[in-house]
Motif scaffolding. Structure first.
Motif, PDB file in Angstrom:
ATOM      1  N   GLY A 133     -24.212 -17.085  -6.368  1.00  0.00           N
ATOM      2  CA  GLY A 133     -24.219 -18.292  -7.190  1.00  0.00           C
ATOM      3  C   GLY A 133     -23.729 -18.124  -8.613  1.00  0.00           C
ATOM      4  N   ILE A 134     -23.254 -16.932  -8.972  1.00  0.00           N
ATOM      5  CA  ILE A 134     -22.693 -16.732 -10.314  1.00  0.00           C
ATOM      6  C   ILE A 134     -21.187 -16.989 -10.242  1.00  0.00           C
ATOM      7  CG2 ILE A 134     -22.309 -15.097 -12.196  1.00  0.00           C
ATOM      8  CD1 ILE A 134     -25.235 -16.001 -11.852  1.00  0.00           C
ATOM      9  N   LEU A 135     -20.735 -18.028 -10.959  1.00  0.00           N
ATOM     10  CA  LEU A 135     -19.329 -18.407 -10.876  1.00  0.00           C
ATOM     11  C   LEU A 135     -18.474 -17.676 -11.900  1.00  0.00           C
ATOM     12  CD1 LEU A 135     -19.803 -22.280 -10.500  1.00  0.00           C
ATOM     13  CD2 LEU A 135     -19.367 -20.622  -8.675  1.00  0.00           C
ATOM     14  N   ASP A 195     -27.568 -23.685 -10.834  1.00  0.00           N
ATOM     15  CA  ASP A 195     -28.848 -23.052 -11.169  1.00  0.00           C
ATOM     16  C   ASP A 195     -28.846 -22.607 -12.634  1.00  0.00           C
ATOM     17  OD1 ASP A 195     -31.168 -21.562 -11.371  1.00  0.00           O
ATOM     18  OD2 ASP A 195     -30.920 -20.600  -9.416  1.00  0.00           O
ATOM     19  N   ALA A 196     -29.327 -23.498 -13.504  1.00  0.00           N
ATOM     20  CA  ALA A 196     -29.292 -23.226 -14.943  1.00  0.00           C
ATOM     21  C   ALA A 196     -30.199 -22.056 -15.314  1.00  0.00           C
ATOM     22  CB  ALA A 196     -29.718 -24.474 -15.714  1.00  0.00           C
ATOM     23  N   ALA A 197     -31.345 -21.939 -14.652  1.00  0.00           N
ATOM     24  CA  ALA A 197     -32.280 -20.856 -14.996  1.00  0.00           C
ATOM     25  C   ALA A 197     -31.664 -19.496 -14.651  1.00  0.00           C
ATOM     26  CB  ALA A 197     -33.594 -21.049 -14.245  1.00  0.00           C
ATOM     27  N   LYS A 198     -30.984 -19.434 -13.525  1.00  0.00           N
ATOM     28  CA  LYS A 198     -30.332 -18.173 -13.141  1.00  0.00           C
ATOM     29  C   LYS A 198     -29.247 -17.794 -14.155  1.00  0.00           C
ATOM     30  CE  LYS A 198     -29.309 -17.159  -8.785  1.00  0.00           C
ATOM     31  NZ  LYS A 198     -28.622 -17.201  -7.475  1.00  0.00           N
ATOM     32  N   ALA A 199     -28.470 -18.801 -14.583  1.00  0.00           N
ATOM     33  CA  ALA A 199     -27.420 -18.543 -15.571  1.00  0.00           C
ATOM     34  C   ALA A 199     -28.022 -18.044 -16.877  1.00  0.00           C
ATOM     35  CB  ALA A 199     -26.609 -19.822 -15.808  1.00  0.00           C
TER      36      ALA A 199
END
Ligand code: ZN
Length: 486
Positions: free
Chosen positions: A222-224, A251-255
């Motif tokens: 999910g990291i673009l 996924d804002a929290a993951k970013a």
């Protein structure tokens, strides 16, 4: 699908006494719609990336203006507004569009505009509407303001320093914008602000391994996209400093978590990410020890790099080399259009009394007076930098004993050996070669060098951020204050 693309870029050293107006863009690089050459420039690569994939992806491409001014001081209000409004007018005429791709720098400052790119992106958004996908490529030496990140859907910065990847990152940007426009991904951006300066080079560790690792993370889980904005310290603006931007798929929290982890890692290097900087005499002494037959030592006069917005005419290293007449050496390119015109008029082979260099500012050193031999001239010194071509304008090479000096009419950094070799200078016959560049020279010069060293010749670029008279930077900001993250 309809895609609009344009480019407006320069890097502004707000402390440099070199003022920029529209004519500086027009004389450096200015391509009205449809006239951009097939090769990209540092900041116009999105145009070329978009052009190359238009047919295979089946979108209609509308090209706007592409323009660039060599890094210098403050841009005039009229200059910025006229170029901005020219591009906005082209966009308005192209509407509706699904994607806007911008080739920017991220550290352009004009009279009344501390954040030109934030202003431009906001105006593009207002015209193109909330559903248009706006993507921008930035130089890593940018200020990465909240206005830029909030206004655009996707920002991708160069990862490499030297900037060998400007076309590759433009291709990344285009790919992400296409996937977003097709509804395949939902990019959300998070920025970690390092609250200070944490620049590094990717031609050496630890920067090299770090960039290899973040490239391996992109496209997984999910990291673009991951961009590290190193910042550009020679600018008195609120947003100066290093930041990490992570774009994740929904996924804002993951970013945010990844941006913080990477930012803390970079901060943890401290000064360990920076190479040693030699004073002129000690740099020459160290280089003599390292030179090999047929392979010079290349010394970077980092703080007189026109790419950092200074003049590029410092005579400090010329004087240092003249104190060693026994050493075969070369230095270039120094900005001195008057001396170039005199050399070209005298012609190759002429011996003339010449005053050159050290003219733009007190920090450029003293002008040098010498009887020189003109050994080469050209109407246009055109040199490669990765996929692009850079013009240093009319140029001349002069010789004083064993020292060869390249003088150029246009301010541009010494990206590659043809600065010397196109004027007849044999670098393999030299012990020392001094280049006016911070690190972009590294990609093309390292293969011919026995070793590469970095110089601190005293300016005029302000290398020590703790001594820069900032008035606008958001505090706390290291090194002015203790870093709050450490
Ligand atoms: Zn840069």
């Amino acid at each position: 699908m309809r895609v609009f693309t344009a480019s407006l870029a320069t890097e502004t050293n707000t402390f440099a006494p070199l003022y920029v107006d529209r004519s500086a863009f027009e004389s450096a690089f200015y391509c009205p719609p449809g006239t951009h050459p097939d090769t990209p420039t540092l900041c116009s690569a999105p145009i070329i990336a978009a052009r190359r994939r238009a047919a295979s992806e089946g979108y209609e491409l509308v090209e706007g203006t592409a323009t660039w001014a060599e890094p210098a001081g403050l841009v005039s209000r009229d200059g910025y507004e006229s170029l901005r409004d020219e591009i906005l007018g082209q966009l308005r005429a192209a509407l509706p569009v699904d994607i806007v791709l911008l080739g920017l720098h991220g550290a352009m400052v004009a009279q009344g505009y501390d954040d030109c790119e934030g202003d431009l992106i906001a105006k593009v958004r207002a015209l193109a509407g909330p559903d248009c996908v706006i993507g921008a490529e930035l130089d890593m030496h940018c200020h990465l303001s909240a206005e830029m990140v909030e206004g655009a859907d996707i920002i991708v910065a160069f990862k490499e320093f030297p900037h060998t990847d400007f076309l590759a990152r433009a291709e990344d940007l285009l790919e992400l914008c296409l996937r977003t426009a097709r509804g395949e991904v939902k990019p959300v951006s998070a920025v970690f602000d390092c609250r200070g300066l944490a620049a590094f080079m990717t031609s050496r560790e630890p920067g090299r391994g770090f960039v290899d690792r973040i490239k391996a993370v992109e496209g997984r889980d999910g990291i673009l996209s991951i961009s590290v904005a190193h910042g550009f310290q020679a600018a008195d603006v609120a947003d100066v400093g290093s930041k990490v931007l992570v774009i994740a798929d929904g996924d804002a929290a993951k970013a945010a978590a990844l941006a913080k982890r990477l930012g803390l890692e970079i901060l943890g290097w401290g000064q360990g990410a920076s190479p040693r900087h030699y004073k002129p005499a000690e740099g020459i002494a160290a280089a003599i020890e390292l030179a090999e037959p047929g392979k010079p030592v290349v010394l970077a006069d980092r703080w007189d790099n026109p790419g950092g917005g200074v003049a590029g005419d410092s005579s400090v290293m010329v004087e240092a080399l003249l104190r060693h007449p026994e050493i075969p050496a070369a230095i270039g390119a120094l900005w001195d259009p008057v001396a170039v015109s005199l050399c070209r008029a005298a012609g190759v082979g002429a011996e003339i009394a010449l005053r050159f260099a050290g003219k733009a500012a007190p920090s450029s050193g003293r002008p040098i007076d010498a009887v020189v031999q003109v050994i080469g001239t050209t109407a246009d010194l055109l040199i490669p930098f990765e996929q692009s071509w850079v013009s240093l304008g009319p140029a001349a090479a002069i010789r004083i004993g064993l020292l060869d000096i390249v003088l150029a009419s246009a301010r541009a950094q010494t990206f590659s050996p043809p600065v010397f070799t196109d004027l007849g200078i044999d670098l393999a016959a030299k012990t020392l070669v001094v280049v006016k560049s911070s690190n972009h020279f590294h990609a093309a010069f390292a293969p011919i060098a026995a070793s590469v060293l970095y110089l601190d010749s005293g300016g005029p670029y302000p290398p020590d951020a703790s001594k820069i008279p900032y008035t606008k930077v958001k505090r706390p900001f290291s090194p002015l204050d203790p870093n709050p993250w450490l």
